[in-house]
Enzyme design. Structure first.
Site, short mmCIF file in Angstrom:
data_model
loop_
_atom_site.label_atom_id
_atom_site.label_comp_id
_atom_site.label_asym_id
_atom_site.label_seq_id
_atom_site.Cartn_x
_atom_site.Cartn_y
_atom_site.Cartn_z
N HIS B 199 33.37 41.56 54.38
CA HIS B 199 34.49 42.38 53.93
C HIS B 199 34.84 43.63 54.74
CE1 HIS B 199 33.87 39.81 50.44
NE2 HIS B 199 34.88 40.33 49.81
N GLY B 250 37.00 37.28 56.38
CA GLY B 250 36.64 36.35 55.31
C GLY B 250 37.55 36.54 54.12
N HIS B 251 37.78 37.77 53.74
CA HIS B 251 38.69 38.08 52.64
C HIS B 251 39.95 38.71 53.23
CE1 HIS B 251 40.49 39.37 48.96
NE2 HIS B 251 39.40 39.26 48.23
N HIS B 323 40.07 30.50 46.92
CA HIS B 323 40.15 31.76 46.17
C HIS B 323 41.60 32.22 46.10
CE1 HIS B 323 39.49 36.14 45.58
NE2 HIS B 323 38.35 35.78 45.02
N GLU B 375 36.95 31.46 41.73
CA GLU B 375 38.21 32.16 41.36
C GLU B 375 39.38 31.49 42.06
OE1 GLU B 375 36.96 36.14 42.74
OE2 GLU B 375 36.47 36.62 40.67
N GLU B 391 43.40 35.24 37.58
CA GLU B 391 43.00 36.63 37.77
C GLU B 391 44.23 37.53 37.88
OE1 GLU B 391 40.23 37.08 41.00
OE2 GLU B 391 40.50 39.26 41.05
N CYS B 393 44.65 40.05 39.67
CA CYS B 393 44.91 40.33 41.09
C CYS B 393 45.67 39.20 41.76
CB CYS B 393 43.60 40.53 41.84
SG CYS B 393 42.79 42.06 41.41
N CYS B 471 38.51 45.34 41.04
CA CYS B 471 39.71 45.07 41.83
C CYS B 471 40.96 45.07 40.96
CB CYS B 471 39.59 43.76 42.59
SG CYS B 471 39.15 42.36 41.57
N CYS B 472 40.86 44.52 39.74
CA CYS B 472 42.08 44.30 38.97
C CYS B 472 42.75 45.57 38.47
CB CYS B 472 41.81 43.32 37.83
SG CYS B 472 41.34 41.68 38.43
#
Lengths: 707, 707
Positions: B199, B250-251, B323, B375, B391, B393, B471-472
């Protein structure tokens, strides 16, 4: 004489007041005196000649047992090796060296924290343990099935193979009796240090079950003695006394196995040990916490270890929880101990757990364990069809539990559930050719979901050849090859017939030997004919004999011709009593109708749906016969419209049921749109018995059909 | 003038032939020339005065931002600490010592393989990194929301707090520009060695988003410069050139963040870096395999890394997989790059992925990501209501993606989905009091299942205060506080209105500055009034100005009074064009009706069910209003029977919909019994908007209701 069947009510635990049901001494909520009423029939006294069951047993004999032998010897191409026999051989070498060299033997220590040691890639196998740490049980389950099979079909060659395998196994046993190759090979100083997950006592249990079966079939006691020595050693190490280990098995089975050992040997210490295991479970402080202090931190004072049914003492439990196979194995052991010790409190716990498992958590197919997470029970009425786990072994275990309850309380409620589990989930576990198996038995399948939804990866749309954790195929094998022990139990004066398995049964009554011939067309016309083939009276013989035949919950009425004998309906069994003579015939015809069933309103997953049954069989629709998108199909609720059609699936003649239905037409709409009345086309739905599904390739399947 | 809305068809990608829809240049399957049509409105040019949206934004300002500040400073009692600001402070100390001592500084090395280092129990905190390795982003999301909020509501004290926080953050930055405290604290020699899951580039992305927002709000560039220096450093280390790292995040998020950095700074290397990340993704050999050679063994030649959308080059992708949040973040970045580089191929991939995500994998609430496992998206039409992950997000990200597609192609199909996600899932993510949040937004809840079925443990029946992986809440906060940037985009000659958010908008046209006043009662009467409050003509001014207003998919017809201007409907937008004078008024009234919706026949989970919508809101039934066992309840499909009732939930006036329905009576039957016709009682179902559910305690809830 036509008799209305009021059993449906009775099986719900309600007091029956009909004139044919006078003796209702086991009523829900009340506890009767626990009685050791009956024991399973000795398999050597039965000769099965039933076309349906004989063919199942022949599959086990001709397909499963030989395949299993290959599997445990790592001779199946393309399958992951079991290593079971190899581990025994390696352990045998070590045992021999230990004996030979004594203290001078230099131990080779391997780690004991690896659940499934695998060989290093590309390297030659070493003298190490490989496979799951409970892999010994692959042998034990095989020898158990071999034992049962030999009772029905003597086979000197198979027996020779078995004897040789037993020699290998017994050679691994330690001088003190210990016999689990994982620790024998890896590190004997660590035995019994991880009861929670390391399955040594599970291995003891399976070994014992196998040994007893082989002894009862052949009279050979080498393996039985090995099991006794292992059990003796465990007895010396476990118990409430100071200095002993206060633990109990993480994975149950030795509870019921030790009872079998007690029953076959008469040595009360095995019963005592079983009772100790049962009562130690769930006591505070948790033994598993003592083994694993880190766990204790996680849960603090909360109830924990539901997975192991060890969250509280079993006598206080009233809900079937945790790993479903473990649960029913435990309950079976509890029932055994309750029966043999007259333990009312333990019996009451068994009744509560039965009620929970069967009346609140069982699928219509007799499957139990709704979730793959922990292969476990969830909460009441949570019975999702597509996510179901319903492990084959759990239904096998439910059959074990049911038979044990029947031994104390001859009430058809147990046998009805037993029949449901056996004829549906257990049979579905094996392909019609005996060559592949289901671990998981869903009631609804969309193959795409199995591949593309990880939540449903556990559901397979077709049976698998074998499994790395190969519990289900041999469990099915051992149950099918000993089905007579579930069909028949006996007391001194009564032969109890719980299932309708044709053949002969030699029944030794108190004062007469009767050879009964059972001609069962229950799966066809519903007719059962019981003939007294031979009688050998004993001294002082004019006492009466009884044969008690279960009236199944799926018939509304039945015709009974008791051949002049008196008869009485008690808790779902017709007790037919007389002084039987050669040639006497009893005939019962159970009225068989297609039944459109529904689930309780509380089962939200089945709301708006019905299931179709016929006799003991639950039916289903498959894509093969009814096209894709089975969620678009609905069925009539009028059972009178059912028609039958014979068909052949994988060489077996099957009765299909045809029912009118409707198929909703697909709308050429986008993902969401304003609702429009659907259009339907009339269709004829073709249903096949659930146990025959997935024998014609991959496709959708549904048991619960929209109405 | 009453105009029939043919948009529903258009939004399905069909060619529209109605007379009001002449310009249909983006037709499914065809690829138009990619145009950079519009950019989001500068938030400082908007003043929101809409009762609905103002109240949402005030919640963010008064509740979420202060709470979040406490959270990132570990000052929330009972909540697990974030450690975010603490990590920056620790990193700042280390950075200072490194600068001070140079090579003489003795590095303290900590392991870099721990995803979430936690303090040792009972010990004092050390100068170490704690929390998730991406915990820096807690600050970045906070500062982003702060920036947006300041544009609407100047707050010197908040700005001072923010400036001080920025000082702390910037002090941690390395001389080379690197700025991720996990590696700064633990081991700088290991940076960029675990792109797959560590990350760092995700942290770069969030930092950049926050920095740009704060700069745009305040004009202060300290954090912006820090983000630039980090981005410059990453630019120097990543790329196709030899000696550079050929990896990618990766994200995802830095893809779109770097484009914002490019747009605000004009420096093309950020666009170049974004494009590089996008094109590197999914190339063979897999970069993640190079990082993690063990992974490669597992998958061999198979497509892999779907979770990361890295299973194949993005230009070849045509299905939304993996994801869900990462996916829509990636697609947003792809759309940005396609727009700015005129990349037809990339645009075509965006279109395909949009179609997949929205037309095959989106819930009616605008939720995406059907499964908690990873997710992630599952397969087409697999939209289980009770197992949904959806989610918050992911819906935030879908809004990002939609706005970016609109910037290239002003087609209401994007804005319709954007509205759906925003008004339903995103809003549902936050309680009406702004004090608790949903991570997961199911469409059906039985509280017992959330507690007792591990498969549904991810579903919470009530909102949570905060989350360890937070995160949300901040994602919702940053979207709600910048909602104007989604409601409005602009080109030189047009103001595009995608959502109906009341307030004023200063639009700088090519040759006039117009102050538009938007009076929206779209959520009430359906009426929208657009007033030209002021015009300042520029030199050579008689060119016309346009305001393009989206016609929503939930209205069948609308009345338009264009005040004498010409107007034209194109791809779901009314383009109203004229030389506007102060006092000019445009009025549109969208016909609002309760709509009974259904899902495609392919969505088997919604078969036999309908959902109720009204305007942009999806409605639901709750146990609080309708009793338990909502599966026993069915609703009329006749929308004309709807009645309305005002109610107050948590201080908010809500429009309830009342619809006649039936409740099936529970049968006092056992688990399985022969089917009997059900009995029903008439009931009036009370529906509330989905976003308001679970604000009155815990209970069952359903969006899809049996019909």
């Amino acid at each position: 004489m036509k008799i209305e069947n009021a059993i449906l009510n009775l099986s719900k635990g309600q007091l029956n007041t009909g004139k044919h049901m006078k003796n209702t001494d086991s009523v829900k909520g009340e506890v009767t005196m626990v009685k050791n009423i009956s024991k399973p029939i000795n398999l050597r006294k039965v000769h099965i000649d039933d076309p349906f069951w004989k063919s199942e047993m022949e599959l086990v004999r001709n397909e499963v047992i030989p395949y299993q032998w290959k599997a445990i010897n790592d001779e199946v191409e393309g399958a992951e090796p079991s290593y079971a026999m190899r581990n025994f051989k390696v352990a045998g070498k070590i045992t021999a060296r230990r004996k030979e060299l004594g203290a001078a033997y230099k131990e080779v220590i391997w780690p004991t924290d690896v659940f499934r040691p695998v060989p290093e890639e590309g390297k030659e196998l070493e003298d190490k343990f490989y496979g799951f740490l409970f892999q010994d049980t692959d042998f034990s389950k095989w020898i158990e099935a071999v034992g049962y099979s030999l009772t029905q079909h003597p086979d000197p060659e198979l027996e020779k193979t078995a004897d040789e395998a037993i020699d290998i196994v017994c050679a691994a046993q330690q001088e003190n009796g210990y016999l689990d190759t994982y620790y024998i090979i890896n590190d004997m100083s660590k035995i019994f240090t991880h009861l929670k997950d390391h399955h040594e006592l599970y291995c003891l249990g399976h070994l014992t079950e196998g040994a007893v079966a082989y002894y009862e079939a052949t009279g050979k006691d080498k393996l039985l003695n090995a099991a006794r020595r292992f059990a003796d050693y465990v007895y010396s190490r476990f118990g409430t006394e100071e200095g002993k280990i206060h633990g109990f098995p993480g994975h149950e089975i030795s509870e019921m196995a030790l009872v079998r050992l007690y029953e076959v040997t008469g040595d009360p210490k095995y019963l005592e040990l079983s009772k100790y295991f049962i009562d130690a479970r769930g006591q505070r402080p948790y033994y598993f916490d003592i083994e694993h202090p880190d766990e204790a931190k996680k849960h603090g004072d909360k109830e924990w270890y539901h997975y192991y049914q060890a969250h509280k003492p079993v006598r206080e439990q009233d809900e079937a929880v945790g790993h479903a196979v473990r649960a029913v194995y435990l309950y079976s052991g509890m029932a055994d101990v309750a029966r043999l010790t007259g333990d009312e409190e333990l019996y009451a716990a068994c009744e509560r757990l039965w009620d929970s498992a069967v009346n609140k958590k069982m699928y219509i197919t007799g499957g139990i364990g709704s979730t793959n997470i922990g292969e476990a029970f969830t909460y009441n009425y949570d019975l999702p069809n597509d996510l179901a786990y319903t492990e084959s072994c759990a239904s096998v275990g439910l059959v074990f539990f049911a038979r044990r309850m029947l031994q104390m309380n001859v009430d058809s409620k147990y046998a009805n559930a037993m029949e449901r589990a056996l004829y549906n989930t257990v049979l579905a576990g094996m392909a019609l050719d005996g060559k592949s198996f289901f671990y998981v038995n869903p009631l609804e399948v969309r193959p795409e979901a199995c591949y593309r939804d990880e939540r449903k990866n556990h559901v397979k749309p077709v049976r698998q050849k074998w499994f790395p954790c190969a519990c289900c195929p041999p469990n099915i094998a051992r149950l099918l090859s000993s089905v007579a022990a579930y069909a028949y139990t006996e007391s001194d004066d009564t032969l109890f017939m719980h299932l309708y398995v044709g053949g002969t049964v030699e029944k030794e009554y108190e004062n007469a030997s009767v050879l009964w011939k059972i001609e069962s067309d229950v799966l066809g016309s519903g007719k059962l004919r019981i003939v007294c083939e031979d009688v050998e009276e004993k001294a002082g013989a004019d006492k009466e004999e009884t044969i008690a035949v279960r009236v199944p919950d799926w018939c509304d009425s039945y015709d009974l011709n008791a051949g002049g004998c008196k008869h009485e309906l008690k808790k779902g069994y017709e007790y037919i009593t007389g002084v039987f003579k050669k040639g006497d015939v009893i005939e019962i015809t159970f009225a068989k109708k297609v039944r459109i069933m529904e689930a309780s309103s509380r089962v939200f997953e089945d709301h708006g749906k019905v299931a179709v049954t016929y006799g003991p069989f639950v039916y289903c629709i498959e894509e093969k016969d009814n096209g894709k998108d089975l969620h678009m199909v609905s069925v009539t609720t009028d059972a009178a419209k059912a028609k039958f059609e014979k068909t052949i699936i994988e060489g077996n003649e099957i009765t299909k049921i045809l029912l009118p239905g409707k198929r909703e037409k697909e709308k050429a709409e986008s993902l969401y749109s304003v609702y429009k009345e659907p259009e339907y086309e009339d269709v004829t739905l073709e249903l096949i018995p659930y146990y025959t599904w997935a024998n014609r390739g991959e496709g959708e399947m549904r048991v619960w059909i929209n109405r």
